[in-house]
Scaffold this motif. Structure first.
Motif, PDB file in Angstrom:
ATOM      1  N   PHE A   1       0.841  -2.471   2.045  1.00  0.00           N
ATOM      2  CA  PHE A   1       1.952  -0.795   1.993  1.00  0.00           C
ATOM      3  C   PHE A   1       1.814  -0.764   3.213  1.00  0.00           C
ATOM      4  N   HIS A   2       1.082  -0.250   3.703  1.00  0.00           N
ATOM      5  CA  HIS A   2       0.702  -0.206   5.207  1.00  0.00           C
ATOM      6  C   HIS A   2       1.714  -0.226   6.895  1.00  0.00           C
ATOM      7  N   VAL A   3       2.034  -1.181   6.550  1.00  0.00           N
ATOM      8  CA  VAL A   3       2.390  -2.284   7.702  1.00  0.00           C
ATOM      9  C   VAL A   3       3.899  -1.797   7.182  1.00  0.00           C
ATOM     10  N   LEU A   4       4.776  -2.166   5.545  1.00  0.00           N
ATOM     11  CA  LEU A   4       5.618  -1.865   4.995  1.00  0.00           C
ATOM     12  C   LEU A   4       6.200  -0.207   5.235  1.00  0.00           C
ATOM     13  N   LYS A   5       5.334   0.539   5.375  1.00  0.00           N
ATOM     14  CA  LYS A   5       5.690   2.005   5.312  1.00  0.00           C
ATOM     15  C   LYS A   5       5.948   2.188   6.983  1.00  0.00           C
ATOM     16  N   ASN A   6       5.270   0.912   7.314  1.00  0.00           N
ATOM     17  CA  ASN A   6       5.869   1.454   8.977  1.00  0.00           C
ATOM     18  C   ASN A   6       6.356   0.382   9.502  1.00  0.00           C
ATOM     19  N   GLY A   7       7.556   0.006   8.897  1.00  0.00           N
ATOM     20  CA  GLY A   7       8.725  -0.855   9.868  1.00  0.00           C
ATOM     21  C   GLY A   7       8.526  -2.733   9.268  1.00  0.00           C
TER      22      GLY A   7
ATOM     23  N   SER B   1       0.753  -7.495  -7.791  1.00  0.00           N
ATOM     24  CA  SER B   1      -0.517  -7.066  -7.682  1.00  0.00           C
ATOM     25  C   SER B   1       0.486  -5.392  -6.601  1.00  0.00           C
ATOM     26  N   LEU B   2       1.830  -5.203  -6.296  1.00  0.00           N
ATOM     27  CA  LEU B   2       2.908  -4.503  -5.531  1.00  0.00           C
ATOM     28  C   LEU B   2       3.051  -3.913  -6.783  1.00  0.00           C
ATOM     29  N   VAL B   3       3.425  -4.595  -7.819  1.00  0.00           N
ATOM     30  CA  VAL B   3       4.234  -3.799  -9.168  1.00  0.00           C
ATOM     31  C   VAL B   3       2.919  -2.703  -9.792  1.00  0.00           C
ATOM     32  N   ARG B   4       2.176  -3.725 -10.042  1.00  0.00           N
ATOM     33  CA  ARG B   4       0.964  -2.864 -10.786  1.00  0.00           C
ATOM     34  C   ARG B   4       0.675  -1.508 -10.294  1.00  0.00           C
ATOM     35  N   GLU B   5       0.673  -1.744  -9.043  1.00  0.00           N
ATOM     36  CA  GLU B   5       0.341  -0.199  -7.517  1.00  0.00           C
ATOM     37  C   GLU B   5       1.268   0.787  -8.004  1.00  0.00           C
ATOM     38  N   PHE B   6       2.902   0.415  -8.281  1.00  0.00           N
ATOM     39  CA  PHE B   6       4.004   1.605  -7.504  1.00  0.00           C
ATOM     40  C   PHE B   6       3.485   2.076  -8.753  1.00  0.00           C
ATOM     41  N   ILE B   7       3.427   1.208 -10.690  1.00  0.00           N
ATOM     42  CA  ILE B   7       3.237   1.833 -11.664  1.00  0.00           C
ATOM     43  C   ILE B   7       2.149   2.745 -12.215  1.00  0.00           C
ATOM     44  N   LYS B   8       1.066   2.629 -11.375  1.00  0.00           N
ATOM     45  CA  LYS B   8       0.166   3.280 -12.020  1.00  0.00           C
ATOM     46  C   LYS B   8      -0.107   3.924 -11.151  1.00  0.00           C
ATOM     47  N   ASN B   9       0.752   4.356  -9.426  1.00  0.00           N
ATOM     48  CA  ASN B   9       0.415   5.563  -8.894  1.00  0.00           C
ATOM     49  C   ASN B   9       2.066   5.875  -8.126  1.00  0.00           C
ATOM     50  N   GLY B  10       2.704   4.957  -8.080  1.00  0.00           N
ATOM     51  CA  GLY B  10       4.239   5.623  -7.688  1.00  0.00           C
ATOM     52  C   GLY B  10       4.466   5.389  -6.097  1.00  0.00           C
ATOM     53  N   GLU B  11       3.032   4.920  -5.199  1.00  0.00           N
ATOM     54  CA  GLU B  11       2.549   4.950  -3.874  1.00  0.00           C
ATOM     55  C   GLU B  11       1.317   4.592  -3.889  1.00  0.00           C
ATOM     56  N   ALA B  12       0.682   3.833  -2.676  1.00  0.00           N
ATOM     57  CA  ALA B  12      -0.120   4.151  -2.246  1.00  0.00           C
ATOM     58  C   ALA B  12      -1.480   5.095  -2.299  1.00  0.00           C
ATOM     59  N   ASN B  13      -2.098   4.728  -3.348  1.00  0.00           N
ATOM     60  CA  ASN B  13      -3.344   6.002  -3.772  1.00  0.00           C
ATOM     61  C   ASN B  13      -4.235   6.198  -1.907  1.00  0.00           C
TER      62      ASN B  13
ATOM     63  N   GLU C   1      -9.331  -0.096  11.000  1.00  0.00           N
ATOM     64  CA  GLU C   1      -8.346   0.242  10.026  1.00  0.00           C
ATOM     65  C   GLU C   1      -8.098   0.674   8.215  1.00  0.00           C
ATOM     66  N   TYR C   2      -9.859   1.280   7.960  1.00  0.00           N
ATOM     67  CA  TYR C   2      -9.468   1.832   7.168  1.00  0.00           C
ATOM     68  C   TYR C   2      -8.946   3.352   7.293  1.00  0.00           C
ATOM     69  N   ALA C   3      -9.459   3.844   8.444  1.00  0.00           N
ATOM     70  CA  ALA C   3      -8.983   5.582   8.810  1.00  0.00           C
ATOM     71  C   ALA C   3      -7.103   5.101   9.165  1.00  0.00           C
ATOM     72  N   LEU C   4      -6.329   3.969   9.464  1.00  0.00           N
ATOM     73  CA  LEU C   4      -5.107   3.467   9.406  1.00  0.00           C
ATOM     74  C   LEU C   4      -4.900   3.957   8.053  1.00  0.00           C
ATOM     75  N   LYS C   5      -4.800   2.746   7.568  1.00  0.00           N
ATOM     76  CA  LYS C   5      -4.464   2.843   6.070  1.00  0.00           C
ATOM     77  C   LYS C   5      -4.669   4.315   5.060  1.00  0.00           C
ATOM     78  N   LYS C   6      -5.366   4.924   5.539  1.00  0.00           N
ATOM     79  CA  LYS C   6      -5.684   5.871   4.744  1.00  0.00           C
ATOM     80  C   LYS C   6      -5.177   7.249   5.074  1.00  0.00           C
ATOM     81  N   LYS C   7      -4.384   7.143   6.828  1.00  0.00           N
ATOM     82  CA  LYS C   7      -3.306   7.825   7.644  1.00  0.00           C
ATOM     83  C   LYS C   7      -4.222   8.893   7.763  1.00  0.00           C
ATOM     84  N   LEU C   8      -6.338   8.222   8.446  1.00  0.00           N
ATOM     85  CA  LEU C   8      -6.567   9.698   9.107  1.00  0.00           C
ATOM     86  C   LEU C   8      -6.317   9.857  10.309  1.00  0.00           C
ATOM     87  N   LEU C   9      -5.861   9.506  11.386  1.00  0.00           N
ATOM     88  CA  LEU C   9      -5.482   9.532  12.198  1.00  0.00           C
ATOM     89  C   LEU C   9      -4.758  10.821  12.484  1.00  0.00           C
TER      90      LEU C   9
END
Length: 214
Positions: free
Chosen positions: A91-97, A132-144, A204-212
């Motif tokens: 999710f992180h890399v797809l959202k970033n291009g 897993s990508l499909v399951r994630e979107f069905i569950k939350n609509g986006e990375a939770n 890496e955790y901070a990047l994935k969670k957009k904490l930066l």
């Protein structure tokens, strides 16, 4: 088509170069050992496709480099080549291009197909990641957001992104008007609560969670 490969292992760069150069319409014009060098090589060659590894210690990781390269060189398609079959990385890399995500243990034919797909403005996701990508979107609509963040205190949430950005204990102490020992204690608690073992994992955790962005 021109291709640049970025991976911290020379044997990996050589192996994938051989596979790609065997194709009549593909050429590896250069290689890089980390994200910073990958950025420089893309600026130099303006390749059609960049194969980019996610983890390249101790240099700049693909997680960090993806956004910078996509923003400055949008015509270069970024295909993430990694061992991490992790939804959050995806999710992180797809959202970033990034235009694609393929695992390093994929067959040679799949790699070539992925390169052709992203070159032609398509998106390629490794079949192993699709379910897993499909399951994630069905569950939350986006990375939770990770529920573990809820167990961090307000002060820990202040310190975590500062550590991830590279500030030292003394700098953080001065910024938050607390002692260096207090900073060290909070850092230890953060690592324990989030079950992290090293600073690269924390970054890496901070990047994935957009904490930066805090």
């Amino acid at each position: 088509m021109k291709i640049v490969i970025a991976d911290d292992h020379a044997v990996v760069r050589s192996g994938f170069s051989m596979i790609i150069n065997f194709q009549n319409d593909m050429e590896v014009v250069d290689t890089a050992a980390d994200g910073m060098e990958a950025y420089q090589k893309v600026a130099q060659h303006e390749p059609d496709v960049l194969l980019l590894d996610l983890s390249m210690p101790p240099g700049e990781s693909g997680l960090i480099a993806t956004g910078r390269i996509h923003e400055d060189f949008p015509s270069t398609k970024i295909l993430i080549l990694t061992m991490h079959d992790d939804d959050e990385y995806l999710f992180h890399v797809l959202k970033n291009g990034a235009a694609g995500y393929i695992l390093k243990n994929a067959p040679d034919q799949e790699l070539i197909a992925a390169i052709r797909t992203v070159k032609n403005n398509g998106t390629y996701i490794s079949p192993k990641m699709t379910n897993s990508l499909v399951r994630e979107f069905i569950k939350n609509g986006e990375a939770n957001q990770d529920d573990r963040l809820e167990i961090l205190s307000k002060r820990e949430l202040e310190i975590l992104p500062l550590v991830a950005k590279g500030y030292g204990n003394k700098e953080i102490a001065e910024m938050l008007y607390i002692s260096v020992k207090t900073v060290e204690a909070h850092k230890a608690k953060i690592m324990e609560k989030l079950n992290l073992k090293s600073k690269p994992e924390l970054v890496e955790y901070a990047l994935k969670k957009k904490l930066l962005e805090f």
